[in-house]
Design a protein around this motif. Structure first.
Motif, PDB file in Angstrom:
ATOM      1  N   ILE A 152       0.834  -1.203   0.000  1.00 20.76           N
ATOM      2  CA  ILE A 152       0.000   0.000   0.000  1.00 20.76           C
ATOM      3  C   ILE A 152       0.870   1.255   0.000  1.00 20.76           C
ATOM      4  CG2 ILE A 152      -1.664   1.330   1.366  1.00 20.76           C
ATOM      5  CD1 ILE A 152      -2.907  -1.406   2.177  1.00 20.76           C
ATOM      6  N   TYR A 196       0.308  10.623   3.474  1.00 25.75           N
ATOM      7  CA  TYR A 196      -0.375   9.354   3.267  1.00 25.75           C
ATOM      8  C   TYR A 196      -1.769   9.378   3.886  1.00 25.75           C
ATOM      9  CZ  TYR A 196      -1.760   4.539   3.880  1.00 25.75           C
ATOM     10  OH  TYR A 196      -2.489   3.389   3.887  1.00 25.75           O
ATOM     11  N   TYR A 197      -1.866   9.790   5.149  1.00 24.88           N
ATOM     12  CA  TYR A 197      -3.169   9.811   5.805  1.00 24.88           C
ATOM     13  C   TYR A 197      -4.094  10.874   5.211  1.00 24.88           C
ATOM     14  CZ  TYR A 197      -1.418   6.448   9.103  1.00 24.88           C
ATOM     15  OH  TYR A 197      -0.900   5.303   9.654  1.00 24.88           O
ATOM     16  N   PHE A 236       1.292   4.220  -2.890  1.00 27.22           N
ATOM     17  CA  PHE A 236       1.243   5.645  -2.555  1.00 27.22           C
ATOM     18  C   PHE A 236       2.500   6.364  -3.053  1.00 27.22           C
ATOM     19  CE2 PHE A 236       2.313   9.114   0.351  1.00 27.22           C
ATOM     20  CZ  PHE A 236       1.186   9.908   0.221  1.00 27.22           C
ATOM     21  N   SER A 274      -4.866   9.187   1.416  1.00 27.27           N
ATOM     22  CA  SER A 274      -5.280   7.800   1.230  1.00 27.27           C
ATOM     23  C   SER A 274      -6.797   7.623   1.242  1.00 27.27           C
ATOM     24  CB  SER A 274      -4.616   6.890   2.264  1.00 27.27           C
ATOM     25  OG  SER A 274      -5.078   7.186   3.553  1.00 27.27           O
ATOM     26  N   LYS A 296      -6.060   1.117  -2.383  1.00 26.11           N
ATOM     27  CA  LYS A 296      -5.957   0.676  -0.987  1.00 26.11           C
ATOM     28  C   LYS A 296      -7.103  -0.272  -0.635  1.00 26.11           C
ATOM     29  CE  LYS A 296      -5.576   2.497   3.688  1.00 26.11           C
ATOM     30  NZ  LYS A 296      -5.522   3.704   4.512  1.00 26.11           N
ATOM     31  N   ILE A 306      -5.747   6.458  -5.127  1.00 27.10           N
ATOM     32  CA  ILE A 306      -5.077   5.839  -3.983  1.00 27.10           C
ATOM     33  C   ILE A 306      -6.096   5.114  -3.103  1.00 27.10           C
ATOM     34  CG2 ILE A 306      -3.757   6.310  -1.882  1.00 27.10           C
ATOM     35  CD1 ILE A 306      -2.499   8.679  -3.432  1.00 27.10           C
ATOM     36  N   ALA A 307      -7.236   5.756  -2.855  1.00 24.60           N
ATOM     37  CA  ALA A 307      -8.278   5.149  -2.014  1.00 24.60           C
ATOM     38  C   ALA A 307      -8.781   3.849  -2.634  1.00 24.60           C
ATOM     39  CB  ALA A 307      -9.429   6.130  -1.817  1.00 24.60           C
TER      40      ALA A 307
END
Length: 192
Positions: A10, A26-27, A14, A30, A40, A36-37
């Protein structure tokens, strides 16, 4: 695959977008950056499929919701390598039996699909460091080698050797040692 490897996959996905493993970024991205979502959710659903039914159901629902919302039709069971990059959201269709290598870029409106008859009946296997340009179609039981650039609007239904550029419909293969140079950004090294 264990949980540590899942987290690494993951984070490598990213990294392909931003060239950093920065935790704050990242947070932040994400859950808000569609590509990206989606990736993931895809990886988490695949990981939990045989490990935790409740988490699997949650990520499967999330994956399905994002499929509808963003237009990515990539089944959970699809074999996808590390450093997967979706260029833009919308209209990406990948057959469940396709195999995708490491450091692969997929543009918008791409189809990687199955041929239902003839000698190439089946789905593609795509190597490492491959760029699949917008509106491209890659179909049939074919092998795309490493370091291949499939140009926008190409129709590929034949094997493509490593270190090549593929253009047009019908596809024309041009040997090129640096075929994906500057197309595969933020490459994850040491995984091929």
């Amino acid at each position: 695959m264990n949980k540590k490897q899942l987290k690494q996959y993951i984070l490598e996905d990213f990294y392909r977008y931003f060239g950093t493993y920065d935790k704050k970024m990242y947070y932040r991205y994400s859950f808000t950056y569609p590509n990206i979502a989606f990736t993931k959710a895809l990886r988490l659903a695949k990981y939990y499929k045989d490990k935790n039914k409740i988490k699997y159901l949650w990520y499967k629902i999330l994956h399905r919701r994002m499929t509808t919302k963003y237009g990515f039709q990539i089944p959970i069971e699809t074999e996808i390598g590390r450093g997967f990059y979706l260029g833009h959201h919308g209209s990406v269709v990948i057959n469940v039996s396709s195999k995708i290598g490491n450091n692969v870029n997929i543009g918008q409106c791409v189809t990687i699909g199955q041929t239902n008859r003839g000698p190439k009946q089946g789905c593609p296997t795509i190597g490492n460091n491959v760029f699949v340009g917008p509106n491209s179609v890659v179909v049939g039981k074919i092998t795309i080698g490493d370091n291949v650039l499939i140009a926008p609007l190409a129709y590929v239904n034949m094997d493509v050797p490593s270190n090549s550029i593929v253009l047009g419909n019908p596809a024309r293969i041009i040997p090129r040692n640096n075929a994906t140079e500057k197309y595969i950004q933020n490459e994850i090294v040491g995984i091929n």
